[in-house]
Design an enzyme around this catalytic site. Structure first.
Site, short mmCIF file in Angstrom:
data_model
loop_
_atom_site.label_atom_id
_atom_site.label_comp_id
_atom_site.label_asym_id
_atom_site.label_seq_id
_atom_site.Cartn_x
_atom_site.Cartn_y
_atom_site.Cartn_z
N ASP A 59 0.85 -1.21 0.00
CA ASP A 59 0.00 0.00 0.00
C ASP A 59 0.88 1.25 0.00
OD1 ASP A 59 0.84 -0.08 2.61
OD2 ASP A 59 -1.14 0.09 3.52
N SER A 60 2.20 1.05 0.01
CA SER A 60 3.14 2.16 -0.20
C SER A 60 2.88 2.83 -1.55
CB SER A 60 4.60 1.67 -0.13
OG SER A 60 4.78 0.55 -0.98
N ASP A 67 -1.07 -6.30 -0.18
CA ASP A 67 -1.12 -5.60 1.11
C ASP A 67 -2.58 -5.25 1.41
OD1 ASP A 67 0.17 -4.60 3.27
OD2 ASP A 67 1.16 -2.95 2.21
N LYS A 74 -0.82 -9.43 3.16
CA LYS A 74 -0.03 -8.91 4.29
C LYS A 74 -0.95 -8.08 5.18
CE LYS A 74 3.17 -5.47 3.93
NZ LYS A 74 2.60 -4.46 4.85
N GLU A 91 -0.86 -5.59 8.71
CA GLU A 91 -0.07 -4.86 9.70
C GLU A 91 -0.65 -5.07 11.10
OE1 GLU A 91 0.51 -0.72 8.83
OE2 GLU A 91 1.27 -1.11 6.82
N GLU A 148 9.78 -3.92 10.37
CA GLU A 148 10.13 -2.62 9.76
C GLU A 148 10.68 -1.66 10.82
OE1 GLU A 148 7.26 -0.93 7.08
OE2 GLU A 148 8.36 0.96 6.94
O1 KIV Z 1 3.62 -1.08 1.59
C1 KIV Z 1 4.80 -1.50 1.56
O2 KIV Z 1 5.52 -1.32 0.57
C2 KIV Z 1 5.29 -2.19 2.74
C3 KIV Z 1 6.76 -2.52 2.80
C4 KIV Z 1 7.52 -1.31 3.20
C5 KIV Z 1 7.05 -3.66 3.69
O3 KIV Z 1 4.56 -2.46 3.64
#
Ligand code: KIV
Length: 262
Positions: free
Chosen positions: A43-44, A82, A112, A114, A180
């Site tokens: 989600d970056s 994510d 993924k 968090e 992280e």
């Molecule tokens: O969203 C992302 O790219 C991430 C990585 C930094 C692990 O969560």
């Protein structure tokens, strides 16, 4: 054939795991041909692709769209989607429904999530329903309003909590865990304590693997250059040089040439 969550898990203690982000077809194709084990549709992308200040406002629809683009390219690596902010917070049922969409509609191999101990019930439900989960603790960008963007686990009580988080996520059935921005010694301790692989970003050299946001390692996101980034090339500058050359050639009439014409 793509790697599975199981094959990634089995790499612990045998071979370091490599992971990179990708958000579109053409980049994912290159990453997938670069001996990378895991591709994260992070989600970056809210920051690197959309220019936002945090990851909070990215939606399920946007994440599904980008995951589909990446999935269309990947034949070797494991594709992890994510789960965006508020797509798994309300209930484990909400998480199953949304995680299922990533596997069904976007051909992701895993999701993924968090968060630490607070996510145990959700991770348990997902893994019991055959949805592989990659955990993520330490600096969790979706918690920016609560913890900011800073190194986590420097204080004793914070470090102890992160160890408990890691053990809880392992017990809930996650196949691996992103660490992280935590001190290298703490990452080492967590890596030794859990049986699943740890994948570090800003967490030192003792993790079982490493992940980077590809924009950071290629000079494509100059807005932010954290200490843990190694810039492997400056593709941003190379693109600027090529684009400027193209523009000059068009303006001065040297492109297109005879050979580019029908
Ligand atoms: O969203 C992302 O790219 C991430 C990585 C930094 C692990 O969560």
């Amino acid at each position: 054939m793509r790697k599975t969550a199981k094959t990634i898990k089995q790499l612990k203690g045998k071979e370091k795991i490599t992971a990179l982000t990708a958000y579109d077809y053409s980049t994912a194709l290159i990453v997938d041909q670069s001996n990378v084990d895991l591709i994260l549709v992070g989600d970056s992308l809210a920051m690197t692709m959309m220019g936002l200040d945090s990851t909070l406002s990215v939606s399920m629809e946007v994440m599904l769209h980008h995951t589909k683009c990446v999935s269309n390219a990947v034949t070797n690596a494991l594709v992890v989607a994510d789960m965006p902010f508020m797509s798994f917070h309300i209930s484990p049922e909400q998480a199953i429904e949304n995680a299922g969409r990533f596997l069904q509609e976007a051909n992701a191999d895993a999701v993924k999530i968090e968060g630490g101990q607070v996510r145990v019930e959700t991770i348990l439900k997902l893994t019991q329903n055959d949805i592989p989960v990659l955990g993520h603790i330490g600096l969790t960008p979706q918690s920016v309003k609560a913890i900011g963007f800073q190194v986590q686990g420097k204080k004793c009580d914070e470090a102890e909590k992160l160890i408990k988080d890691a053990l809880a996520i392992e017990k809930a059935g996650a196949f691996a865990l992103v660490l992280e921005c935590i001190p290298a010694e703490l990452a080492k301790e967590i890596t030794q304590k859990v049986s699943i692989p740890t994948i570090g970003i800003g967490a030192g050299a003792h993790c079982d693997g490493q992940i980077l946001v590809y924009h950071d390692m290629l000079g494509l996101y100059p807005k932010l250059t954290p200490k843990f980034i190694k810039q492997y090339d400056n593709i941003g500058e190379k693109m600027k040089t090529a684009f400027t050359k193209y523009s000059s050639e068009v303006k001065e009439g040297t492109f297109p040439e005879e050979k580019h014409s029908f």
